[in-house]
Design an enzyme around this catalytic site. Structure first.
Site, PDB file in Angstrom:
ATOM      1  N   SER A  95       0.809  -1.224   0.000  1.00 28.82           N
ATOM      2  CA  SER A  95       0.000   0.000   0.000  1.00 28.82           C
ATOM      3  C   SER A  95       0.838   1.268   0.000  1.00 28.82           C
ATOM      4  CB  SER A  95      -0.883  -0.014   1.253  1.00 28.82           C
ATOM      5  OG  SER A  95      -1.437   1.264   1.474  1.00 28.82           O
ATOM      6  N   GLU A 132       0.150   3.657   1.706  1.00 29.50           N
ATOM      7  CA  GLU A 132       0.226   4.096   3.101  1.00 29.50           C
ATOM      8  C   GLU A 132       1.625   3.892   3.671  1.00 29.50           C
ATOM      9  OE1 GLU A 132      -1.950   5.241   5.872  1.00 29.50           O
ATOM     10  OE2 GLU A 132      -2.749   6.161   4.075  1.00 29.50           O
ATOM     11  N   TYR A 165      -1.595   0.072  10.708  1.00 30.98           N
ATOM     12  CA  TYR A 165      -1.877  -0.595   9.418  1.00 30.98           C
ATOM     13  C   TYR A 165      -0.674  -0.504   8.497  1.00 30.98           C
ATOM     14  CZ  TYR A 165      -3.674  -0.951   4.610  1.00 30.98           C
ATOM     15  OH  TYR A 165      -3.838  -1.268   3.284  1.00 30.98           O
TER      16      TYR A 165
HETATM   17  P1  NAP Z   1     -11.517  -4.586   1.760  1.00 28.98           P
HETATM   18  O1  NAP Z   1     -12.673  -4.243   0.882  1.00 28.98           O
HETATM   19  O2  NAP Z   1     -11.467  -4.052   3.154  1.00 28.98           O
HETATM   20  O3  NAP Z   1     -11.430  -6.186   1.823  1.00 28.98           O
HETATM   21  C1  NAP Z   1     -10.634  -6.838   2.766  1.00 28.98           C
HETATM   22  C2  NAP Z   1     -10.898  -8.340   2.695  1.00 28.98           C
HETATM   23  O4  NAP Z   1     -10.108  -8.988   3.708  1.00 28.98           O
HETATM   24  C3  NAP Z   1     -12.370  -8.733   2.968  1.00 28.98           C
HETATM   25  O5  NAP Z   1     -12.703  -9.795   2.110  1.00 28.98           O
HETATM   26  C4  NAP Z   1     -12.317  -9.224   4.413  1.00 28.98           C
HETATM   27  O6  NAP Z   1     -13.302 -10.183   4.710  1.00 28.98           O
HETATM   28  C5  NAP Z   1     -10.943  -9.885   4.423  1.00 28.98           C
HETATM   29  N1  NAP Z   1     -10.412 -10.094   5.775  1.00 28.98           N
HETATM   30  C6  NAP Z   1     -10.367  -9.191   6.787  1.00 28.98           C
HETATM   31  N2  NAP Z   1      -9.805  -9.763   7.867  1.00 28.98           N
HETATM   32  C7  NAP Z   1      -9.493 -11.040   7.533  1.00 28.98           C
HETATM   33  C8  NAP Z   1      -8.909 -12.139   8.217  1.00 28.98           C
HETATM   34  N3  NAP Z   1      -8.539 -12.049   9.497  1.00 28.98           N
HETATM   35  N4  NAP Z   1      -8.733 -13.301   7.556  1.00 28.98           N
HETATM   36  C9  NAP Z   1      -9.140 -13.434   6.272  1.00 28.98           C
HETATM   37  N5  NAP Z   1      -9.721 -12.433   5.570  1.00 28.98           N
HETATM   38  C10 NAP Z   1      -9.888 -11.262   6.198  1.00 28.98           C
HETATM   39  O7  NAP Z   1     -10.149  -4.167   1.076  1.00 28.98           O
HETATM   40  P2  NAP Z   1      -9.840  -3.775  -0.461  1.00 28.98           P
HETATM   41  O8  NAP Z   1     -10.064  -2.311  -0.623  1.00 28.98           O
HETATM   42  O9  NAP Z   1     -10.501  -4.751  -1.362  1.00 28.98           O
HETATM   43  O10 NAP Z   1      -8.267  -3.981  -0.502  1.00 28.98           O
HETATM   44  C11 NAP Z   1      -7.698  -5.249  -0.788  1.00 28.98           C
HETATM   45  C12 NAP Z   1      -6.287  -5.312  -0.225  1.00 28.98           C
HETATM   46  O11 NAP Z   1      -5.498  -4.261  -0.800  1.00 28.98           O
HETATM   47  C13 NAP Z   1      -6.190  -5.102   1.288  1.00 28.98           C
HETATM   48  O12 NAP Z   1      -5.102  -5.883   1.737  1.00 28.98           O
HETATM   49  C14 NAP Z   1      -5.849  -3.627   1.440  1.00 28.98           C
HETATM   50  O13 NAP Z   1      -5.162  -3.401   2.650  1.00 28.98           O
HETATM   51  C15 NAP Z   1      -4.959  -3.431   0.233  1.00 28.98           C
HETATM   52  N6  NAP Z   1      -4.926  -2.080  -0.357  1.00 28.98           N
HETATM   53  C16 NAP Z   1      -6.109  -1.462  -0.661  1.00 28.98           C
HETATM   54  C17 NAP Z   1      -6.065  -0.215  -1.265  1.00 28.98           C
HETATM   55  C18 NAP Z   1      -7.334   0.508  -1.633  1.00 28.98           C
HETATM   56  O14 NAP Z   1      -7.257   1.720  -1.886  1.00 28.98           O
HETATM   57  N7  NAP Z   1      -8.471  -0.165  -1.736  1.00 28.98           N
HETATM   58  C19 NAP Z   1      -4.824   0.376  -1.560  1.00 28.98           C
HETATM   59  C20 NAP Z   1      -3.660  -0.300  -1.243  1.00 28.98           C
HETATM   60  C21 NAP Z   1      -3.714  -1.562  -0.656  1.00 28.98           C
HETATM   61  P3  NAP Z   1     -14.772  -9.776   5.262  1.00 28.98           P
HETATM   62  O15 NAP Z   1     -15.598  -9.573   4.034  1.00 28.98           O
HETATM   63  O16 NAP Z   1     -15.175 -10.938   6.068  1.00 28.98           O
HETATM   64  O17 NAP Z   1     -14.599  -8.516   6.075  1.00 28.98           O
HETATM   65  N1  GDD Z   2     -12.373   7.101   6.424  1.00 25.99           N
HETATM   66  C1  GDD Z   2     -12.508   8.433   6.587  1.00 25.99           C
HETATM   67  N2  GDD Z   2     -13.649   8.918   7.151  1.00 25.99           N
HETATM   68  N3  GDD Z   2     -11.511   9.232   6.168  1.00 25.99           N
HETATM   69  C2  GDD Z   2     -11.672  10.573   6.307  1.00 25.99           C
HETATM   70  C3  GDD Z   2     -12.828  11.131   6.867  1.00 25.99           C
HETATM   71  C4  GDD Z   2     -13.871  10.267   7.322  1.00 25.99           C
HETATM   72  O1  GDD Z   2     -14.905  10.674   7.829  1.00 25.99           O
HETATM   73  N4  GDD Z   2     -12.691  12.486   6.839  1.00 25.99           N
HETATM   74  C5  GDD Z   2     -11.510  12.741   6.292  1.00 25.99           C
HETATM   75  N5  GDD Z   2     -10.877  11.593   5.973  1.00 25.99           N
HETATM   76  C6  GDD Z   2      -9.533  11.495   5.391  1.00 25.99           C
HETATM   77  C7  GDD Z   2      -8.591  10.578   6.170  1.00 25.99           C
HETATM   78  O2  GDD Z   2      -8.057  11.264   7.315  1.00 25.99           O
HETATM   79  C8  GDD Z   2      -7.545  10.283   5.106  1.00 25.99           C
HETATM   80  O3  GDD Z   2      -6.579  11.305   5.065  1.00 25.99           O
HETATM   81  C9  GDD Z   2      -8.352  10.324   3.800  1.00 25.99           C
HETATM   82  O4  GDD Z   2      -9.625  10.913   4.114  1.00 25.99           O
HETATM   83  C10 GDD Z   2      -8.592   8.950   3.168  1.00 25.99           C
HETATM   84  O5  GDD Z   2      -9.113   8.087   4.169  1.00 25.99           O
HETATM   85  P1  GDD Z   2      -9.682   6.626   3.784  1.00 25.99           P
HETATM   86  O6  GDD Z   2     -10.694   6.732   2.716  1.00 25.99           O
HETATM   87  O7  GDD Z   2     -10.099   5.970   5.076  1.00 25.99           O
HETATM   88  O8  GDD Z   2      -8.433   5.891   3.118  1.00 25.99           O
HETATM   89  P2  GDD Z   2      -6.902   5.781   3.558  1.00 25.99           P
HETATM   90  O9  GDD Z   2      -6.110   6.593   2.591  1.00 25.99           O
HETATM   91  O10 GDD Z   2      -6.723   6.044   4.998  1.00 25.99           O
HETATM   92  O11 GDD Z   2      -6.622   4.225   3.344  1.00 25.99           O
HETATM   93  C11 GDD Z   2      -7.064   3.546   2.155  1.00 25.99           C
HETATM   94  O12 GDD Z   2      -6.085   3.653   1.161  1.00 25.99           O
HETATM   95  C12 GDD Z   2      -4.852   2.987   1.457  1.00 25.99           C
HETATM   96  C13 GDD Z   2      -3.892   3.221   0.279  1.00 25.99           C
HETATM   97  O13 GDD Z   2      -3.234   4.433   0.411  1.00 25.99           O
HETATM   98  C14 GDD Z   2      -7.381   2.102   2.544  1.00 25.99           C
HETATM   99  O14 GDD Z   2      -8.009   1.467   1.462  1.00 25.99           O
HETATM  100  C15 GDD Z   2      -6.110   1.340   2.863  1.00 25.99           C
HETATM  101  O15 GDD Z   2      -6.420  -0.042   3.037  1.00 25.99           O
HETATM  102  C16 GDD Z   2      -5.132   1.519   1.694  1.00 25.99           C
HETATM  103  O16 GDD Z   2      -3.930   0.826   1.932  1.00 25.99           O
END
Ligand code: NAP
Ligand code: GDD
Length: 325
Positions: A128, A130, A151
């Site tokens: 990520s 992050e 995280y």
């Molecule tokens: P998501 O929608 O939160 O999905 C996470 C998945 O992990 C869900 O299927 C959840 O199952 C499963 N899970 C949670 N805890 C678990 C455990 N203990 N054992 C097995 N499975 C578990 O995340 P996403 O947005 O699709 O992201 C996919 C991956 O990419 C994650 O690893 C995330 O950290 C990473 N990532 C995401 C982003 C982004 O912007 N979306 C960016 C960079 C990296 P349940 O359905 O049961 O909750």
């Molecule tokens: N969730 C959330 N809720 N975020 C908020 C809010 C709120 O009410 N208000 C402001 N934010 C700001 C957060 O402080 C952060 O700076 C930004 O919005 C994005 O927050 P999220 O959408 O929760 O995503 P993230 O960037 O923290 O994390 C996501 O992206 C990562 C990749 O950079 C997640 O999908 C991570 O799993 C992923 O790795």
């Protein structure tokens, strides 16, 4: 026919990746947790309601080494995509140890199962942006990590473990360092979907205010459909690699509000209230990807713009409430 295993298949990315691999004639397997009830109601419900189901589901948890080992032994998949994680950054401050166990050590449990069973299995780790945390933009594969949440710390551990298994045991193990990617399937706890899913409720009066935290944070937001393509392309590359995947464009949360509320011709400042509970103890201020390496090595680039992404998300949430944009 290639066989793929997706951990976290019920997540946003898992569901799009499953569809993408099915389109390419893969046999697709996915994991759910024992705590996941009513699988038909999840993001892969539509892939399970056919006869026969289009994907095969296995119950396991990234916290449970034995069931992971058994799964890898039984399936011997060609490709494993480790998408499962406790993926919410704010929640990781409340559950740092659980997040470390699942998001960090969980990846090693899977790598270890692969090492012991079949080292020819290709492995994708969902790393990520992050991990870059406090390091200023633009960020690429050479940018130092400075994680700002439990995280992100856990993801750095999983990232280096993936590289260590590659170097120590010759695994084809790759890290996709993905910047934020969204879609109508994004969880409502993330800021983009929190905003777009609130718009119909604000319009109908079911919700009075939209309470948010830091509106100044900047993210490089792309579309999940584009990003799952990159995951698959990485595992087809002859050599394992670590690649930054993003759009190269950064927007603030308030930019996202502008774009989302413009779809319905509303002024967000009349609805948004700042609520300190949504601030984080440490914030990531500015993420913006430099995707030169991904373009040069696997030929990947995004196809869906920020404006198209926002419009698709708002429209989808409006339609779910029977409102036409
Ligand atoms: P998501 O929608 O939160 O999905 C996470 C998945 O992990 C869900 O299927 C959840 O199952 C499963 N899970 C949670 N805890 C678990 C455990 N203990 N054992 C097995 N499975 C578990 O995340 P996403 O947005 O699709 O992201 C996919 C991956 O990419 C994650 O690893 C995330 O950290 C990473 N990532 C995401 C982003 C982004 O912007 N979306 C960016 C960079 C990296 P349940 O359905 O049961 O909750
Ligand atoms: N969730 C959330 N809720 N975020 C908020 C809010 C709120 O009410 N208000 C402001 N934010 C700001 C957060 O402080 C952060 O700076 C930004 O919005 C994005 O927050 P999220 O959408 O929760 O995503 P993230 O960037 O923290 O994390 C996501 O992206 C990562 C990749 O950079 C997640 O999908 C991570 O799993 C992923 O790795």
């Amino acid at each position: 026919m290639k066989r793929a295993l997706i951990t976290g298949i019920t997540g946003q990315d898992g569901s799009y990746l499953a569809e993408h691999l099915l389109d390419m004639d893969y046999e697709v397997h996915g994991t759910i947790r024992t705590t996941t009830h009513d699988i038909e109601e999840t993001r892969v419900g539509h892939l399970l309601s056919t006869d026969p189901p289009r994907v095969k589901i296995h119950v396991t948890d990234l916290g449970d080494s034995h069931s992971l080992m058994r799964l890898i032994t039984d399936l011997r998949p060609d490709e494993v995509y480790n998408l499962a994680a406790q993926s919410h950054v704010r929640a990781s401050f409340d559950q740092p140890i659980h997040t470390g166990q699942v998001t960090g050590i969980g990846a090693v449990r899977l790598l270890e199962a692969i090492r012991q069973e079949d080292t020819s299995t290709r492995f994708y780790q969902a790393s990520s942006s992050e991990m870059f945390g406090a390091t200023p933009p633009p960020q690429d594969e050479t940018t130092p990590f400075h994680p700002r949440s439990p995280y992100a710390v856990a993801k750095v551990y999983a990232y280096w473990s993936t590289i260590n298994y590659r170097e120590a045991y010759g695994l084809h193990a790759s890290n996709g360092i993905l910047f934020n990617h969204e879609s109508p399937r994004r969880g409502k706890e993330f800021v983009t979907r929190k905003i777009t899913s609130s718009i119909p409720r604000l319009l109908t009066g079911d919700q009075e205010k939209l309470r948010l935290g830091n509106l100044e944070a900047r993210r490089d937001w792309g579309h999940a459909r584009d990003y799952v393509r990159a995951m698959h392309m990485m595992l087809q590359h002859p050599e394992p690699l670590d690649l930054v995947i993003g759009t190269g464009e950064s927007h603030s949360v308030s930019d996202f509000l502008d774009a989302a509320f413009a779809v319905v011709n509303l002024d967000w400042s009349e609805y948004v209230e700042i609520d300190s509970q949504f601030y984080r103890p440490t914030e990531v201020d500015y993420l913006e990807a430099d995707i030169s390496k991904a373009a040069a090595t696997i030929g990947w680039k995004p196809t869906i713009s920020f404006e198209e992404l926002v419009a698709e998300m708002v429209t989808s949430d409006l339609e779910a409430h029977g409102i036409t944009a």
